[in-house]
Scaffold this active site. Structure first.
Site, PDB file in Angstrom:
ATOM      1  N   LYS A   1       8.944  -0.922   3.960  1.00 48.54           N
ATOM      2  CA  LYS A   1       7.861  -1.786   3.510  1.00 48.54           C
ATOM      3  C   LYS A   1       7.045  -1.047   2.449  1.00 48.54           C
ATOM      4  CE  LYS A   1       8.670  -5.240   6.325  1.00 48.54           C
ATOM      5  NZ  LYS A   1      10.058  -4.886   6.646  1.00 48.54           N
ATOM      6  N   ASP A   2       6.349  -1.802   1.626  1.00 47.65           N
ATOM      7  CA  ASP A   2       5.586  -1.214   0.525  1.00 47.65           C
ATOM      8  C   ASP A   2       4.561  -0.214   1.034  1.00 47.65           C
ATOM      9  OD1 ASP A   2       6.967  -2.720  -1.276  1.00 47.65           O
ATOM     10  OD2 ASP A   2       5.459  -4.307  -1.382  1.00 47.65           O
TER      11      ASP A   2
END
Length: 660
Positions: free
Chosen positions: A338-339
């Site tokens: 995930k970012d």
């Protein structure tokens, strides 16, 4: 890290006056984390011209939930410094764990659980699970890394990587992880979804600077195997400082997984006191493993949870969770990265960890804030034991300053000189010169070896060269030091005895003021400057009437013009002086023009103008079966004023209940 044994024993035996639990943490990872400002006679800070502290502190106590968010991971090593009458602003990075450990994505990847299969099966797995071309490329990658290290050329740029590609079967991935690390302990493996990536093991290279390559290989194979109740032992070592470095390396890199201890080598002789360092896994690394009742075989446990992270790389978050749960990064399963620059929620599964253990970690972390606040309030109101700080005695040295002071009090001038010139177990020019002197007593030859910047040592040696290494010559040599330096060593011995005395006093009588205690009647007097007529001997009637409070109790700092308590503490002083051969000492050394009248020191002190703030440095949220954890490394920003001769680290020791 192996510590100075005598130093560690004398300070770990010191007591506390408060009853809170305490917490672990690190002090001063940068100079601005520990700010000391003297207070002048008018009670003003000496940096009043700027009128701005390094950290702006609220006059009142901030709300406990008022946290400033930062993105930061890691704990550093302990370092201490302080002055006399002072205002102290300190940043303490707090943890409820038992080790000071600096987690990081790369170093954590070096510790994977691996399978319990034999060595031959693991090596065979490389041939059976990888095709011939991939095996050849892996061997070539390993050879390239080794060649660059052996040529001492630096690996510049990003760390080189070799991908084995995607391995869909989870069990096959686990076997490959361990097989590669067993065959190539100088490499690490990293799991990225179903892909296995191989990288250089930088910790391996670092360890090879301390021990042989064979030992480094065996050590990392031991870490990979992770067998319960197993031990690893480094080769016998007579060099204390080298052992310290090995202890420090292992505890810094892998302190949450293993622990180290030093033991005398079996059947060693007194002339060759070899010591071995033994490593073993911490119990918590295995406590979650269970046996099936039916088959008595290992049962793998999986716990699902939701991870919330903010402004944090996935591998950093996994490395951090692995540390606090006592597992390794490859034990976590998740559906993708995930970012970093976002608030993300993600379903995850960790193996070998029960839901109960996750809940325990949740409770521990939630309680940490409460423990910190309780500890500060406790010390704010009850004070701290007013010990002389460890820096007064010389931290981590073979010879402490109080030992030299004792020799001077006993007029053992030659011994005092030899103690002063005792080398550490280091191979630098200063210690080579000291070793030469103790072997030869050749002051002139030692002068030619002693570096110019060692002013005190050179001054002493020049006097010895002029007056010779006799009792009279050593007396003259001590006069190469100013009076303040000569008497410093005497004061160091007196300080050591005072520390021991206050520990005995509190262990014997606690916080009660009893008959025979000494109390100060001058509340406004400067510490250690009480005249005898302001020090009162408590009577039986005064004890019964509770006429005095514990914060008024003083103990004498050794000298010729002090009185001693008339109870068990007074007897203790006499026994200690007799033990050290000072039963007839008048605390005067006329040959060195030293007169030590002594003084009195309060056994308790309180910090003044204390303010603090908790700062949350990063956030990882974990939710499991209705429980919630906001995993954050906390920093405690604390500011307080201390009287002259008090030690900031001693006050922090009482707050944290942690021996530095």
């Amino acid at each position: 890290m192996e510590e100075d044994t005598d130093f560690r024993i004398r300070f770990s035996s010191l007591c506390f006056i408060t009853d809170h639990v305490g917490f672990h943490g690190t002090i001063k990872s940068s100079p601005s984390d520990f700010v000391v400002i003297e207070i002048d006679e008018r009670g003003q800070l000496v940096n009043k011209a700027t009128d701005e502290p390094i950290y702006k502190m609220s006059k009142g106590l901030p709300e406990p939930n008022n946290f400033a968010k930062k993105t930061k991971l890691g704990l550093q090593n302990l370092v201490f410094e302080e002055g006399g009458n002072q205002k102290v602003s300190i940043l303490v990075r707090c943890s409820d764990d038992d080790q000071n450990h600096q987690p990081g994505s790369e170093k954590e990847d070096a510790i994977h659980d691996g399978t319990s299969k034999g060595e031959e099966e693991k090596v065979y797995a490389l041939g059976s699970l990888l095709d011939e071309k991939t095996n050849e490329l892996l061997d070539q990658f390993a050879c390239d890394i080794k060649e660059k290290w052996n040529s001492e050329s630096e690996l510049t740029g990003p760390s080189p990587e070799f991908s084995l590609g995607r391995i869909l079967d989870k069990n096959q991935r686990a076997i490959l992880h361990s097989a590669i690390r067993q065959k190539f302990p100088f490499l690490i493996t990293v799991g990225k979804n179903s892909e296995i990536v191989v990288k250089p093991n930088l910790e391996y290279k670092e360890l090879c600077q301390l021990v042989s390559e064979e030992e480094a290989s065996d050590f990392f194979k031991y870490l990979d195997a992770k067998k319960e109740n197993s031990k690893f032992t480094f080769k016998p070592d007579t060099n204390k400082d080298h052992r310290k470095a090995v202890h420090h390396f292992v505890n810094k890199k892998f302190g949450n997984l293993v622990e180290t201890k030093s033991f005398p080598e079996a059947n060693y002789n007194a002339g060759n006191p070899n010591t071995v360092i033994t490593v073993r896994f911490r119990e918590k690394a295995h406590k979650h493993r269970k046996r099936c009742v039916e088959s008595q075989e290992r049962k793998v446990i999986y716990t699902a949870f939701t991870l919330q992270k903010e402004n944090l790389e996935m591998f950093e978050a996994i490395g951090f969770l692995a540390v606090i749960l006592g597992v390794i990064p490859s034990d976590f399963s998740y559906a993708g990265l995930k970012d970093k620059k976002a608030i993300t929620y993600q379903a995850m599964v960790v193996r070998k960890v029960t839901p109960e253990s996750v809940k325990n970690q949740i409770n521990d972390s939630a309680n940490l804030r409460e423990r910190i606040l309780e500890a500060i309030e406790n010390v704010k109101h009850k004070g701290f034991v007013n010990y002389y700080g460890p820096q007064r005695f010389g931290i981590g040295r073979k010879v402490h300053t109080d030992q030299i002071g004792l020799a001077l009090l006993k007029s053992e001038m030659v011994k005092a000189v030899k103690l002063f010139l005792t080398p550490e177990d280091l191979d630098d020019p200063v210690n080579k010169a000291k070793k030469y002197f103790l072997q030869t007593e050749d002051a002139k030859g030692t002068l030619s070896l002693m570096p110019e910047f060692k002013v005190r040592e050179r001054a002493l040696l020049e006097s010895l060269h002029r007056f010779s290494m006799t009792e009279e010559g050593c007396i003259q040599a001590w006069f190469s030091f100013p009076h303040s330096m000569r008497i410093f060593y005497i004061h160091a011995y007196s300080s050591k005895i005072w520390n021991e005395a206050v520990s005995y006093r509190l262990a014997t009588y606690g916080s009660r003021v009893v008959e025979g205690d000494l109390v100060c009647l001058d509340e406004d007097g400067d510490d250690e400057q009480f005249p005898n007529n302001k020090v009162h001997l408590v009577t039986e009637e005064e004890e019964s009437a509770n006429a005095y409070a514990i914060h008024q109790v003083v103990l004498p700092v050794l000298g010729y013009n002090v009185q001693y308590p008339k109870n068990k503490v007074g007897l203790w002083y006499q026994e200690v002086l007799s033990r050290d051969g000072l039963q007839t000492c008048r605390f005067k050394v006329p040959t060195l023009k030293l007169n030590v009248p002594g003084c009195y020191r309060k056994i308790l002190k309180q910090p003044r103008n204390l303010s603090y703030q908790l700062i949350e440095e990063h956030g990882i949220d974990v939710k499991a079966e209705g429980s919630h954890i906001d995993e954050a490394t906390l920093s405690l920003l604390i500011s307080f004023d201390l009287d002259a001769s008090c030690y900031a680290t001693v006050c922090l020791r009482e707050i944290m209940k942690h021996d530095f």
